[in-house]
Write an enzyme that holds these catalytic residues in place. Structure first.
Site, PDB file in Angstrom:
ATOM      1  N   ASP A 405       0.851  -1.192   0.000  1.00 15.26           N
ATOM      2  CA  ASP A 405       0.000   0.000   0.000  1.00 15.26           C
ATOM      3  C   ASP A 405       0.888   1.245   0.000  1.00 15.26           C
ATOM      4  O   ASP A 405       2.106   1.142   0.166  1.00 15.26           O
ATOM      5  CB  ASP A 405      -0.867  -0.063   1.264  1.00 15.26           C
ATOM      6  CG  ASP A 405      -1.880   1.049   1.330  1.00 15.26           C
ATOM      7  OD1 ASP A 405      -2.283   1.555   0.269  1.00 15.26           O
ATOM      8  OD2 ASP A 405      -2.270   1.423   2.451  1.00 15.26           O
ATOM      9  N   GLU A 408       2.601   4.955  -4.026  1.00  9.86           N
ATOM     10  CA  GLU A 408       2.596   5.927  -5.157  1.00  9.86           C
ATOM     11  C   GLU A 408       3.944   6.627  -5.284  1.00  9.86           C
ATOM     12  O   GLU A 408       4.281   6.967  -6.411  1.00  9.86           O
ATOM     13  CB  GLU A 408       1.468   6.941  -4.956  1.00  9.86           C
ATOM     14  CG  GLU A 408       0.074   6.338  -5.081  1.00  9.86           C
ATOM     15  CD  GLU A 408      -0.320   5.436  -3.908  1.00  9.86           C
ATOM     16  OE1 GLU A 408       0.203   5.671  -2.804  1.00  9.86           O
ATOM     17  OE2 GLU A 408      -1.108   4.502  -4.096  1.00  9.86           O
ATOM     18  N   ASP A 483      -8.978   4.203  -1.696  1.00  7.25           N
ATOM     19  CA  ASP A 483      -9.833   4.642  -0.583  1.00  7.25           C
ATOM     20  C   ASP A 483     -11.126   5.283  -1.061  1.00  7.25           C
ATOM     21  O   ASP A 483     -11.278   6.507  -1.086  1.00  7.25           O
ATOM     22  CB  ASP A 483      -9.056   5.618   0.302  1.00  7.25           C
ATOM     23  CG  ASP A 483      -7.881   4.923   0.982  1.00  7.25           C
ATOM     24  OD1 ASP A 483      -7.843   3.677   0.984  1.00  7.25           O
ATOM     25  OD2 ASP A 483      -7.009   5.636   1.506  1.00  7.25           O
TER      26      ASP A 483
HETATM   27  C1  GLC Z   1      -4.467   3.406   3.009  1.00  6.07           C
HETATM   28  C2  GLC Z   1      -5.042   2.236   2.237  1.00  6.07           C
HETATM   29  C3  GLC Z   1      -6.065   1.521   3.070  1.00  6.07           C
HETATM   30  C4  GLC Z   1      -5.443   1.097   4.387  1.00  6.07           C
HETATM   31  C5  GLC Z   1      -4.843   2.301   5.124  1.00  6.07           C
HETATM   32  C6  GLC Z   1      -4.085   1.911   6.387  1.00  6.07           C
HETATM   33  O1  GLC Z   1      -5.421   4.376   3.213  1.00  6.07           O
HETATM   34  O2  GLC Z   1      -5.557   2.629   1.012  1.00  6.07           O
HETATM   35  O3  GLC Z   1      -6.566   0.423   2.375  1.00  6.07           O
HETATM   36  O4  GLC Z   1      -6.392   0.496   5.195  1.00  6.07           O
HETATM   37  O5  GLC Z   1      -3.955   2.974   4.256  1.00  6.07           O
HETATM   38  O6  GLC Z   1      -3.052   1.039   6.124  1.00  6.07           O
END
Ligand code: GLC
Length: 799
Positions: A405, A408, A483
């Site tokens: 995650d 980017e 998100d």
């Molecule tokens: C980001 C991700 C989400 C995750 C969060 C905490 O917002 O997109 O899916 O739960 O980080 O790790």
């Protein structure tokens, strides 16, 4: 576009007349008097590459997007010189290169224009950074539509829109917000039933204008790098998507459990909570294959560590969950906490693996753990190191899969939300700044993750998830749409985004079912599950701030609907697995928007909601509250309503009933759909009989069922089973032929053939030319027959 970038010193520069032409086998070089070189490479009869150099020099030819396995080869190739132009001829295309402007016109062999330059290639010198802003403008053809471009949260037809590609963390993004998490600079144009695709393989920020600024012009440009694009001709859209996907690669088959239902939240902890979650699934008999641990399992958000208070013995927990049929998926982010006592930080410092700023200091950014440094995943040595970090997690603790995650990369508390542009990267030996490396940073992270997981789960298959992606990332990873928000509008967005990703080469995708931010009510959750079980990646995930989002978090009616639809997914696993095999093997998108399915029908060009799941199932989610049904477009052909077997004739919009426990689903006539019994998780049951749902058609139709061990690599050694079925229906008979390939022996011996829509009562059944006794093949119900799985031909006759 074109005229309004900030750098107006010399303004736009254009190639002038061609002074030199050279051919080197499949490459053609056209040099202009002012130092522009156009290189055209003929990759296939209908696939070309266009590259433009200024000042007589090309950059080194390097791309992260292109797959080593891409097909090459063409039938015929010719070039002719005319007074005003050169003409390159393949068996599918005619490419005209104008001698005085270097402009291109591409037509089919009959001379119908498919795509043509307006101003064509031009550029502006970039005084601030060096290099060029490279630009291309094309003529928008009459009634042309545009599709593709990855995760854009907007209408599926891009005509009239301008978008750009710059991977961005966009918490709770809105409709039309751009850019989002992914950069997939690939689009398709469709006009006069001719489809083509353009892939602008440039990792700088890229921009696309689809007849937005000027009604008759479509253009694309980038902040740096080369004008370097691939052109694919159809005329069918399916050929274009497959050619693009072949060029940028397809994934290997994931384990079948990755196609099951997955449950996630930010975050499930401590261990007792995770265990309770697991038992609840089994107690309520809601199938589930994987549970996710978000960042809170870590010690202070340090990657590759565990918070031992929350999870005292992860190995034991993972193994106990596994015994109950649950795989454990954990999150790993790119930011490494600046902490001199943390071994990963120490190691990366010692080895000099973190990204540095232009003038030398380390790049610093805040993420969950506080201030972090960021490994330079564009350095192959760093990728190898990163891959090895997974050894303990996978080999020793038994973690099954990893979710990357924030890659980017996302950086908090800065307006740009990412690394500063002067950050330096290795770029596999082509050093550059973040301007060029930004869009592939996440891709290279997940590539390293994939390599590590693949190595350490062997002989099982890897499963990886990423949030950021560039074209080609599908070779390594699945993905989700980031998100989103628990609103009805986001349900619509999830639908268009997933379809669009499928058209952009990356089919293994889903949304956070129910919405990540905020909380859905039971109705929205139920409607979202109904759609989500028809997405290649099927996972509920939520921020956890606003309430629970488990299948039982609403009232029992909702739980029952959720169970019913998850069960439906589990029944369709052999169908989904076959879809995946086709995607992996042929680059065929797992979901097909209607325009892909029937581009000849102009009614499909602006539809957003309906799609074809695999080859044969038409899905249309209900996307509004309080609905008892909806209007939808049924594509041409005859379709069976899945719920009541009524037959509808397509080519028109119509009302379809769909109370809260139903979603409009139709099966194409002639289809043969394989089905498993409901299991609580993949591999729970030994499959003793395979159901084949056969939908009668007057005429012929083909269907495929692909099977193997559902994990491991034996399928590469021939241990797979591919069944091609050919159905042929007549007024008083139905014949099914089976053509089988591969050495895999399925656990079941028989097919239970459920016949839908048979227009006659069965009088006799003939298997491989021998009539069988009806009592032997008709176990229950008039329209069910049971026969051995290895038949070559069954003929069912009526009066
Ligand atoms: C980001 C991700 C989400 C995750 C969060 C905490 O917002 O997109 O899916 O739960 O980080 O790790």
């Amino acid at each position: 576009m074109i005229t309004n970038t900030e750098l107006e010193y010399k303004g736009n520069l254009y190639p002038n007349q061609i002074v030199d032409f050279k051919q080197d086998v499949d490459k053609f070089y056209f040099t202009t008097e002012n130092g522009v070189i156009l290189q055209i490479t003929v990759l296939r009869n209908s696939a070309l590459r266009f590259r433009y150099a200024t000042e007589n020099v090309f950059e080194p030819d390097f791309s992260y997007a292109i797959s080593e396995d891409a097909n090459r080869g063409y039938g015929s190739l010719d070039v002719e010189e005319k007074e005003d132009y050169y003409l390159i001829l393949t068996s599918k295309l005619r490419v005209l290169v104008d001698k005085s402007t270097l402009r291109i016109q591409i037509s089919d062999t009959e001379g119908n224009i498919i795509n043509e330059d307006e101003l064509g290639f031009h550029w502006e010198e970039n005084y601030e950074y060096g290099g060029n802003t490279v630009k291309m403008s094309k003529i928008t053809q009459n009634a042309e539509s545009y599709f593709g471009m990855g995760d854009k949260a907007t209408h599926s037809n891009l005509k009239g829109k301008r978008v750009n590609n710059w991977c961005m963390d966009q918490y709770a993004y809105g409709k039309d917000q751009d850019p989002l998490y992914k950069a997939i600079p690939f689009y398709m144009g469709l006009h006069k039933n001719q489809a083509y695709g353009i892939f602008f393989d440039n990792t700088f920020r890229t921009y696309f204008d689809f007849a937005h600024e000027r009604r008759n012009v479509t253009s694309f440009w980038a902040d740096g790098g080369e004008m370097n694009y691939y052109f694919f001709y159809g005329p069918e859209m399916s050929k274009v998507v497959k050619a693009y996907t072949n060029l940028t690669g397809t994934p290997e088959l994931p384990p079948m459990w990755a196609m099951g239902y997955h449950q996630s939240k930010w975050s499930y902890f401590p261990e007792s909570n995770v265990k309770e979650l697991a038992s609840k699934f089994r107690e309520l008999r809601i199938p589930c294959d994987a549970l996710y641990l978000d960042i809170d399992y870590m010690d202070g958000f340090r990657c590759f560590t565990w918070d031992k208070k929350k999870f005292p013995d992860p190995k034991r927990m993972i193994s106990e969950l596994n015994e109950d049929g649950f795989k454990t998926v954990v999150m790993i982010d790119p930011g490494i906490k600046i902490d001199k006592d943390y071994w990963i930080f120490q190691e990366a410092m010692e080895k000099d693996y973190f990204c540095k700023r232009g003038d030398g200091p380390y790049m610093k950014g805040k993420v969950w753990p506080g201030e972090c440094h960021f490994p330079d995943f564009t350095n192959p040595e760093v990728r190898e190191w990163w891959a090895e970090l997974y050894k303990e997690f996978m080999s020793e603790l038994g973690v099954h899969a990893v979710w990357n995650d924030m890659n980017e990369p996302a950086v908090m508390e800065v307006p740009t939300k990412t690394a500063p542009l002067d950050t330096r990267h290795n770029y596999d030996g082509h050093p550059c700044t973040h301007r060029k490396a930004h869009n592939i940073y996440g891709m290279q992270m997940v590539r390293a993750t994939y390599e590590g997981i693949k190595k350490y789960v062997y002989p099982k298959r890897p499963f990886v998830i990423t949030r950021a992606a560039y074209a080609g990332t599908q070779r390594y990873s699945s993905t989700w749409t980031g998100d989103n928000v628990a609103t009805w509008e986001h349900l619509w967005l999830a639908n268009v985004q997933v379809q669009r990703m499928c058209m952009s080469g990356m089919s293994f995708v889903g949304s956070d079912i129910g919405g990540f931010a905020e909380q859905p009510n039971g109705e929205l959750f139920a409607r979202w599950i109904q759609l989500g079980v028809f997405h290649p990646f099927c996972r509920v995930h939520s921020s956890g701030d606003h309430g629970d989002q488990e299948p039982w978090s609403f009232d029992t009616d909702v739980t029952d609907i959720v169970r019913k639809f998850i069960e439906l997914r589990y029944q369709h696993l052999p169908y989904i697995y076959t879809m995946f095999w086709k995607y992996s093997k042929f680059g065929e998108p797992m979901l097909k928007p209607l325009v892909y399915f029937d581009q000849e029908d102009p009614q499909t060009h602006f539809r957003t909601d309906e799609f074809i799941f695999g080859d044969h199932i038409l899905v249309c989610p209900v996307q509004e509250p309080n609905a008892q049904g909806r209007r939808m477009y049924i594509p041409r052909g005859k379709w069976y309503n899945y719920w009541d077997n009524t037959i509808v004739k397509g080519g028109k919009e119509q009302w379809v009933d769909a109370d809260i426990d139903i979603m409009p689903l139709f099966v194409k006539e002639g289809s043969i759909i394989p089905k498993f019994p409901v299991q609580q998780y993949v591999g729970e049951l030994v499959i003793e009989e395979l159901d084949l749902d056969v939908y009668y058609k007057l005429g012929t139709e083909s269907s495929t069922v692909y099977e193997d061990d559902q994990d491991g690599y034996d399928y590469n050694k021939g241990n797979f089973s591919l069944r091609n079925f050919k159905l042929n229906g007549k007024a008083n008979s139905l014949a099914i032929q089976q053509f089988k390939d591969g050495a895999f022996i399925a656990s079941y011996e028989t097919f239970r053939i459920n016949l839908h829509g048979l227009p006659f009562a069965i009088e006799s059944v003939e298997v491989d030319n021998e009539e069988v006794l009806l009592k032997d093949v008709k176990p229950n119900g008039d329209d069910v027959i049971r026969i051995g799985k290895d038949f070559t031909q069954v003929i069912i006759k009526g009066k």
